[in-house]
Design an enzyme around this catalytic site. Sequence first.
Site, PDB file in Angstrom:
ATOM      1  N   ALA A  26     -18.771 -17.232  32.426  1.00 45.36           N
ATOM      2  CA  ALA A  26     -18.123 -16.148  33.174  1.00 45.36           C
ATOM      3  C   ALA A  26     -16.806 -16.627  33.788  1.00 45.36           C
ATOM      4  CB  ALA A  26     -19.052 -15.640  34.264  1.00 45.36           C
ATOM      5  N   GLU A  27     -16.823 -17.859  34.270  1.00 47.68           N
ATOM      6  CA  GLU A  27     -15.610 -18.369  34.909  1.00 47.68           C
ATOM      7  C   GLU A  27     -14.516 -18.582  33.858  1.00 47.68           C
ATOM      8  OE1 GLU A  27     -16.213 -21.543  37.585  1.00 47.68           O
ATOM      9  OE2 GLU A  27     -14.062 -21.881  37.869  1.00 47.68           O
ATOM     10  N   TYR A  28     -14.939 -19.101  32.700  1.00 47.51           N
ATOM     11  CA  TYR A  28     -13.996 -19.292  31.605  1.00 47.51           C
ATOM     12  C   TYR A  28     -13.372 -17.947  31.215  1.00 47.51           C
ATOM     13  CZ  TYR A  28     -12.208 -20.601  27.028  1.00 47.51           C
ATOM     14  OH  TYR A  28     -11.385 -20.809  25.953  1.00 47.51           O
ATOM     15  N   ASP A  29     -14.234 -16.943  31.059  1.00 50.45           N
ATOM     16  CA  ASP A  29     -13.754 -15.623  30.638  1.00 50.45           C
ATOM     17  C   ASP A  29     -12.783 -15.032  31.663  1.00 50.45           C
ATOM     18  OD1 ASP A  29     -15.318 -15.868  28.443  1.00 50.45           O
ATOM     19  OD2 ASP A  29     -16.962 -14.612  29.206  1.00 50.45           O
TER      20      ASP A  29
ATOM     21  N   LEU B  56     -14.481 -39.778  -2.788  1.00 55.80           N
ATOM     22  CA  LEU B  56     -15.289 -40.978  -2.545  1.00 55.80           C
ATOM     23  C   LEU B  56     -16.195 -41.251  -3.730  1.00 55.80           C
ATOM     24  CD1 LEU B  56     -16.437 -40.181   1.097  1.00 55.80           C
ATOM     25  CD2 LEU B  56     -14.941 -42.068   0.437  1.00 55.80           C
TER      26      LEU B  56
ATOM     27  N   GLU C 277     -20.808 -42.713   8.870  1.00 56.01           N
ATOM     28  CA  GLU C 277     -20.491 -41.348   9.317  1.00 56.01           C
ATOM     29  C   GLU C 277     -21.249 -40.328   8.482  1.00 56.01           C
ATOM     30  OE1 GLU C 277     -16.286 -41.130   8.675  1.00 56.01           O
ATOM     31  OE2 GLU C 277     -15.859 -42.803  10.022  1.00 56.01           O
TER      32      GLU C 277
ATOM     33  N   LYS D  82     -21.911 -37.320   6.250  1.00 56.98           N
ATOM     34  CA  LYS D  82     -20.982 -36.627   5.354  1.00 56.98           C
ATOM     35  C   LYS D  82     -21.218 -35.133   5.494  1.00 56.98           C
ATOM     36  CE  LYS D  82     -19.306 -36.804   0.592  1.00 56.98           C
ATOM     37  NZ  LYS D  82     -19.374 -35.401   0.234  1.00 56.98           N
TER      38      LYS D  82
ATOM     39  N   ASP E  97     -20.999 -31.237   5.058  1.00 60.02           N
ATOM     40  CA  ASP E  97     -20.846 -30.441   3.855  1.00 60.02           C
ATOM     41  C   ASP E  97     -19.995 -29.224   4.187  1.00 60.02           C
ATOM     42  OD1 ASP E  97     -21.170 -29.866   1.272  1.00 60.02           O
ATOM     43  OD2 ASP E  97     -23.250 -29.197   1.416  1.00 60.02           O
TER      44      ASP E  97
ATOM     45  N   TYR F 227     -12.367 -37.244  10.444  1.00 53.96           N
ATOM     46  CA  TYR F 227     -12.875 -38.534   9.993  1.00 53.96           C
ATOM     47  C   TYR F 227     -11.817 -39.518   9.529  1.00 53.96           C
ATOM     48  CZ  TYR F 227     -12.933 -35.774   5.656  1.00 53.96           C
ATOM     49  OH  TYR F 227     -12.610 -34.946   4.623  1.00 53.96           O
TER      50      TYR F 227
ATOM     51  N   LYS G 260     -17.904 -46.891   5.551  1.00 53.15           N
ATOM     52  CA  LYS G 260     -16.521 -47.360   5.385  1.00 53.15           C
ATOM     53  C   LYS G 260     -16.399 -48.762   5.962  1.00 53.15           C
ATOM     54  CE  LYS G 260     -14.840 -42.672   6.096  1.00 53.15           C
ATOM     55  NZ  LYS G 260     -14.185 -41.724   7.005  1.00 53.15           N
TER      56      LYS G 260
ATOM     57  N   LYS H 226     -25.480 -40.287  -1.202  1.00 51.47           N
ATOM     58  CA  LYS H 226     -25.878 -38.872  -1.189  1.00 51.47           C
ATOM     59  C   LYS H 226     -27.378 -38.722  -0.949  1.00 51.47           C
ATOM     60  CE  LYS H 226     -23.013 -36.027  -2.345  1.00 51.47           C
ATOM     61  NZ  LYS H 226     -22.243 -35.781  -3.542  1.00 51.47           N
TER      62      LYS H 226
ATOM     63  N   CYS I 280     -53.644  -3.131  -5.735  1.00 50.79           N
ATOM     64  CA  CYS I 280     -53.803  -4.547  -5.414  1.00 50.79           C
ATOM     65  C   CYS I 280     -54.111  -5.329  -6.697  1.00 50.79           C
ATOM     66  CB  CYS I 280     -54.936  -4.730  -4.408  1.00 50.79           C
ATOM     67  SG  CYS I 280     -55.394  -6.459  -4.178  1.00 50.79           S
TER      68      CYS I 280
ATOM     69  N   CYS J 169     -58.047  -6.544  -6.217  1.00 53.75           N
ATOM     70  CA  CYS J 169     -59.206  -5.651  -6.099  1.00 53.75           C
ATOM     71  C   CYS J 169     -58.903  -4.228  -6.531  1.00 53.75           C
ATOM     72  CB  CYS J 169     -59.731  -5.666  -4.666  1.00 53.75           C
ATOM     73  SG  CYS J 169     -58.653  -4.805  -3.513  1.00 53.75           S
TER      74      CYS J 169
ATOM     75  N   CYS K  93     -52.439  -4.557   0.728  1.00 53.25           N
ATOM     76  CA  CYS K  93     -53.606  -4.063   0.010  1.00 53.25           C
ATOM     77  C   CYS K  93     -54.520  -3.425   1.046  1.00 53.25           C
ATOM     78  CB  CYS K  93     -54.325  -5.215  -0.688  1.00 53.25           C
ATOM     79  SG  CYS K  93     -56.068  -4.880  -1.015  1.00 53.25           S
TER      80      CYS K  93
ATOM     81  N   CYS L 194     -61.629  -6.727  -0.759  1.00 50.84           N
ATOM     82  CA  CYS L 194     -60.708  -7.458  -1.637  1.00 50.84           C
ATOM     83  C   CYS L 194     -61.067  -8.944  -1.651  1.00 50.84           C
ATOM     84  CB  CYS L 194     -59.281  -7.258  -1.135  1.00 50.84           C
ATOM     85  SG  CYS L 194     -58.070  -8.193  -2.075  1.00 50.84           S
TER      86      CYS L 194
HETATM   87  S1  IVH Z   1     -13.475 -40.037   3.941  1.00 49.59           S
HETATM   88  C1  IVH Z   1     -10.441 -41.769   1.213  1.00 49.59           C
HETATM   89  N1  IVH Z   1     -15.342 -39.352   5.637  1.00 49.59           N
HETATM   90  O1  IVH Z   1     -16.310 -36.004   1.355  1.00 49.59           O
HETATM   91  C2  IVH Z   1     -11.530 -41.236   2.054  1.00 49.59           C
HETATM   92  N2  IVH Z   1     -14.959 -37.938   3.770  1.00 49.59           N
HETATM   93  O2  IVH Z   1     -16.123 -37.019  -1.519  1.00 49.59           O
HETATM   94  C3  IVH Z   1     -11.825 -39.829   1.789  1.00 49.59           C
HETATM   95  N3  IVH Z   1     -16.362 -35.932   3.729  1.00 49.59           N
HETATM   96  O3  IVH Z   1     -13.232 -34.726   0.365  1.00 49.59           O
HETATM   97  C4  IVH Z   1     -12.699 -39.103   2.681  1.00 49.59           C
HETATM   98  N4  IVH Z   1     -17.446 -36.349   5.601  1.00 49.59           N
HETATM   99  O4  IVH Z   1     -14.397 -33.606   2.287  1.00 49.59           O
HETATM  100  C5  IVH Z   1     -14.704 -39.034   4.504  1.00 49.59           C
HETATM  101  N5  IVH Z   1     -16.932 -38.856   7.233  1.00 49.59           N
HETATM  102  C6  IVH Z   1     -16.299 -38.535   6.109  1.00 49.59           C
HETATM  103  C7  IVH Z   1     -16.582 -37.367   5.389  1.00 49.59           C
HETATM  104  C8  IVH Z   1     -15.897 -37.110   4.212  1.00 49.59           C
HETATM  105  C9  IVH Z   1     -17.287 -35.500   4.587  1.00 49.59           C
HETATM  106  C10 IVH Z   1     -15.994 -35.247   2.482  1.00 49.59           C
HETATM  107  C11 IVH Z   1     -14.519 -34.981   2.369  1.00 49.59           C
HETATM  108  C12 IVH Z   1     -14.067 -35.575   1.084  1.00 49.59           C
HETATM  109  C13 IVH Z   1     -15.340 -35.794   0.354  1.00 49.59           C
HETATM  110  C14 IVH Z   1     -15.220 -37.042  -0.488  1.00 49.59           C
END
Ligand code: IVH
Length: 677
Positions: free
Chosen positions: A35-38, A84, A116, A118, A120, A228, A293, A317, A411, A414, A429, A435
């Site tokens: 509320a305060e933010y708004d 990657l 990190e 990954k 999606d 990232y 990394k 993956k 059904c 039955c 049913c 049944c």
């Molecule tokens: S590093 C050269 N870090 O994965 C390094 N990528 O297959 C390139 N992605 O196109 C990316 N989380 O969209 C990196 N922590 C992360 C990531 C990340 C998701 C995705 C990114 C990239 C794809 C690479």
Amino acid sequence: MPVADLLQEFESLLENLDTWNYQYYVLDQPTVPDAEYDRAMRRLIALESQYPQWQRADSPSQRVGGQPLTQFGQVTHDVPMLSLDNAFNDQDMQDFNRRLSDRLKEYAADLEFACEPKLDGIAVSLLYRGGTLQRGATRGDGTTGEDITQNVRTIRSIPLRLRGKGYPHLLEVRGEIYMPKAGFESLNNRARERGEKTFVNPRNAAAGSLRQLDSRVTAERPLEMCCYSVGLVEGGSLPDRQARVLERLQNWGFRINSESAVVRGIDACNEYYQLLSGRRDSLPYDIDGIVFKVNELELQKQLGFIARAPRWAIARKFPAQEEMTRLLDVEFQVGRTGVITPVARLEPVFVGGVTVSNATLHNRDEVDRLDVRIGDTVIVRRAGDVIPQVVSVVVDRRSPNSQAVSFPLRCPVCQSAVEREEGEAALRCMGGLVCAAQQKAAIKHFASRRAFNIEGLGEKLIEQLVDEGLVASVAELYTLSKEDLLTLDRVGEKSADNLLAALQKSKQTTLPRFIFALGIREVGEATALNLARHFGGWVTLSAASERQLLEVDDVGPIVADHLRQFFHSLSSLEVVKRLCDAGVNWPDIKRSPVQNQPLAGQTWVVTGKLVTLGRDDAKAHLQALGAKVAGSVSLKTACVVAGPGAGSKLVKANELGIDVVDEQSFLAFLLAEGIKV
Ligand code: IVH
């Protein structure tokens, strides 16, 4: 008020809103009530319309989108956006490590890795000049992407102006734009309510939202960005380690992933992978793997790139949660209460770590929504322990021979009439206890662990008992003789004796279990417990008026109506009588309602995986003991029940010094309260 004062107010509004935004969208730590933010935002907008000359392009009010474009411009990435290499198992990780050792020699010992999640989503690049957002672009083919500046400006976790000091004059920040799971669900729910098309998954929803030429549409979508890496950097410098670069980015106003960690050695990378893969489903966003990394940027430089991927990183993956397969047929299953569920029979496919050959299609609305036909190529999703789902049809691959799904008029078990009740999606049913499918399901429920807990009375045996005409209702279980049992397949002397002993033992039960075991519609374990505690005995319960039933916690008009129907049905009462005549008994409950609610007035939170109980049951027990169960931890929380995989809620509880118990202690506590699980 003099203009100078207004200007001062204006400046401090800007600063406050900016800080609150940062705390909320980047750090996930809101500090002021909505509320305060708004209120502050409304005041800012009022001042900006009174004094348009004050309005800046990077004002927090400028997140609503602008005039639609006719097309996106093109952007060239001066530093290409690479992809990657992938790893799928420990061996691939070892190979990655060996390649690093071969190149780095002595520097490879005890190598530090930044781990990190990954995300999606969609990879994007943000360019800041002098601390101001100049341009946002998609990755495209890595060299040329699309200019989506107008759209990224609407995303609140992307700073329009960098915070603090010391940032390079030119700074290109890269990361992933994604849609959190909760936002995705509510977006789809809204679309469903309006009869619009839904998105298949959060990734598609994020991509579709970013591809809007009208940024006002993007502004309405729950998108986030997590950073990232960096691309172009000129006129300034950054720390010498990946993880430190990310910390620095966070200070400048970017959201980074709070699960990231630095570990030493490839084995620790594999441990991190295992740990996070266990928590994958409880994260608030989709991830499809973990990126590892080499942490030291100097070593990254030495390692360099091959083709389109760096040598210093790899993406491990997770097993895919979605796969394509073919819908071979649709069959119909009849459940305990007669609900008829369409089930997809699929060409077996490996997805989410298991082979799936069946998936639920829920009900007719869902079949219509998916427009799924027999013979179609479909996308099947299985995430964690969730039952497999058909999420969409690959319409491009539809063959002309595909056949519409036709729902049964009778059904399938039955042949009784089938009805669709008003306001319900389900077909039902109407055969009731005639049944065989409902008989079997009712017996299975009655015998289950939480109900009468009849050991050895499993699905296969129940099928036979019903099919052979030995048992049609739960009451008949107690009339079974040893000779009856010996006529069945795979039942010998010993198992017959064991089963009879288990039946005998099950007669001594409790009132909550008895009520639950009857399988009254909408009466689950928690409601059964509430009913038992409220009425104390069967006679008072079965004689209760609707008004009295409504006094019970968690009992609304629908449950009350089902209870009333049960107590007015002669066949149901007959079953109860026969069970009691067979010797089924329980002690009445005499505790007063107040004593029954030792947790009255307390708020509890349940998080992580509960192996024995499951989260839903844990919640039901807590509610039965009088507690409120909340979805998030705050200072008001009395206690947190945390299982393996607990994440941010556990962290918060620890920060706030709130009691945390594991499942084992919780079970012990329940036992002490007289609740057996
Ligand atoms: S590093 C050269 N870090 O994965 C390094 N990528 O297959 C390139 N992605 O196109 C990316 N989380 O969209 C990196 N922590 C992360 C990531 C990340 C998701 C995705 C990114 C990239 C794809 C690479």
